[in-house]
Design a protein around this motif. Structure first.
Motif, PDB file in Angstrom:
ATOM      1  N   ALA A  81       0.864  -1.187   0.000  1.00 14.09           N
ATOM      2  CA  ALA A  81       0.000   0.000   0.000  1.00 14.09           C
ATOM      3  C   ALA A  81       0.897   1.233   0.000  1.00 14.09           C
ATOM      4  CB  ALA A  81      -0.894  -0.020   1.233  1.00 14.09           C
ATOM      5  N   PRO A  82       0.453   2.333  -0.616  1.00 10.50           N
ATOM      6  CA  PRO A  82       1.309   3.517  -0.703  1.00 10.50           C
ATOM      7  C   PRO A  82       1.871   4.010   0.628  1.00 10.50           C
ATOM      8  CG  PRO A  82      -0.497   3.732  -2.227  1.00 10.50           C
ATOM      9  CD  PRO A  82      -0.772   2.490  -1.411  1.00 10.50           C
ATOM     10  N   ALA A  83       1.092   3.936   1.702  1.00  7.77           N
ATOM     11  CA  ALA A  83       1.610   4.382   3.005  1.00  7.77           C
ATOM     12  C   ALA A  83       2.772   3.500   3.442  1.00  7.77           C
ATOM     13  CB  ALA A  83       0.504   4.366   4.055  1.00  7.77           C
ATOM     14  N   GLU A  84       2.640   2.192   3.242  1.00  3.34           N
ATOM     15  CA  GLU A  84       3.731   1.290   3.613  1.00  3.34           C
ATOM     16  C   GLU A  84       4.895   1.425   2.645  1.00  3.34           C
ATOM     17  OE1 GLU A  84       5.927  -0.895   5.953  1.00  3.34           O
ATOM     18  OE2 GLU A  84       3.948  -0.120   6.470  1.00  3.34           O
ATOM     19  N   ARG A  85       4.593   1.699   1.383  1.00  2.00           N
ATOM     20  CA  ARG A  85       5.645   1.937   0.389  1.00  2.00           C
ATOM     21  C   ARG A  85       6.480   3.163   0.790  1.00  2.00           C
ATOM     22  NH1 ARG A  85       3.213   2.254  -5.457  1.00  2.00           N
ATOM     23  NH2 ARG A  85       1.728   0.928  -4.371  1.00  2.00           N
ATOM     24  N   LEU A  86       5.789   4.212   1.248  1.00  2.94           N
ATOM     25  CA  LEU A  86       6.485   5.420   1.698  1.00  2.94           C
ATOM     26  C   LEU A  86       7.386   5.096   2.883  1.00  2.94           C
ATOM     27  CD1 LEU A  86       6.964   8.485   1.727  1.00  2.94           C
ATOM     28  CD2 LEU A  86       4.925   8.679   3.182  1.00  2.94           C
ATOM     29  N   ARG A  87       6.860   4.384   3.856  1.00  3.83           N
ATOM     30  CA  ARG A  87       7.657   4.016   5.028  1.00  3.83           C
ATOM     31  C   ARG A  87       8.871   3.176   4.620  1.00  3.83           C
ATOM     32  NH1 ARG A  87       4.997   4.430  10.034  1.00  3.83           N
ATOM     33  NH2 ARG A  87       2.771   4.852   9.915  1.00  3.83           N
ATOM     34  N   THR A  88       8.634   2.177   3.769  1.00  2.00           N
ATOM     35  CA  THR A  88       9.714   1.281   3.345  1.00  2.00           C
ATOM     36  C   THR A  88      10.781   2.051   2.573  1.00  2.00           C
ATOM     37  OG1 THR A  88       8.139  -0.551   3.242  1.00  2.00           O
ATOM     38  CG2 THR A  88      10.207  -0.827   2.034  1.00  2.00           C
ATOM     39  N   TRP A  89      10.360   2.957   1.710  1.00  2.00           N
ATOM     40  CA  TRP A  89      11.283   3.760   0.916  1.00  2.00           C
ATOM     41  C   TRP A  89      12.143   4.643   1.823  1.00  2.00           C
ATOM     42  CZ3 TRP A  89      12.514   8.813  -0.101  1.00  2.00           C
ATOM     43  CH2 TRP A  89      13.175   9.087  -1.301  1.00  2.00           C
TER      44      TRP A  89
END
Length: 198
Positions: A81-89
């Motif tokens: 999900a984009p929120a988790e993608r942001l965190r992971t990035w």
């Protein structure tokens, strides 16, 4: 047997320059040192890179490209999900920079010198990172997880600014302090909460 200038390539010069920078550091490394390591004249090096600055920028760009290879994969990971993608990035950027500052301090210092000189290489680097964040925000807006009123590009620039303490070279000394990772997580919680659609 020393290499001759007819087999000299830009890649071989960059490899040798990295080794010279590791040995002497960015302040003392010279084009003559690079040429000596390759067994060629310094004029041969200048045929590929017109100035010492151009050579240093090419080395820094190559280093950045290798350092940030995995970030584009995170941006493209539709399973997150984009929120988790942001965190992971953001975590990956921080961990990569922190690791490089310890494992490859001389080349990290070279990038820091270029950043202080406000080099075009830094501008391209920031633009690349901002572009990746823009894609994550755009996906979040399109999927309904982030507020629809967000301007993806402006939001990405703000996110990069907000997290600069965890990736900008002039903060490198702070990255080894206890609790730094936890501070990043706290910041990410706040940022994601601000991005979420109500």
């Amino acid at each position: 047997m020393a290499p001759t200038s007819d087999v000299l390539t830009a890649d071989r010069i960059l490899e040798a320059t990295e080794e010279v920078l590791r040995r002497h550091g960015p302040a003392k490394a010279t084009v003559v040192d690079v040429a000596r390591a390759l067994g060629v004249s310094h004029g041969s090096v200048y045929r590929h890179f017109r100035t010492k600055t151009a050579l240093r920028e090419a080395v820094a760009q190559r280093w950045l490209d290798r350092t940030h290879q995995g970030l584009a994969g995170i941006v493209a990971d539709g399973d997150l999900a984009p929120a988790e993608r942001l965190r992971t990035w953001c975590r990956a950027l921080f961990e990569t920079k922190r690791r490089r500052s310890v494992d490859d301090p001389e080349l990290f210092a070279t990038f820091g010198v270029l950043a202080e000189e406000n080099s075009a290489i830094v501008d391209r680097h920031v633009a690349d990172l901002t572009g990746q964040l823009t894609e994550i925000v755009r996906a979040g807006v399109a999927g309904g997880g982030f507020r629809p009123s967000l301007d993806p590009e402006a939001t990405a620039a703000a996110l990069l600014d907000a997290t600069s303490r965890f990736h900008a070279p002039y903060h490198a000394r702070e990255w080894q302090r206890p609790g730094t990772g936890e501070r990043l997580e706290t910041l990410l919680d706040l940022l994601v909460a601000g991005l979420r659609a109500s």
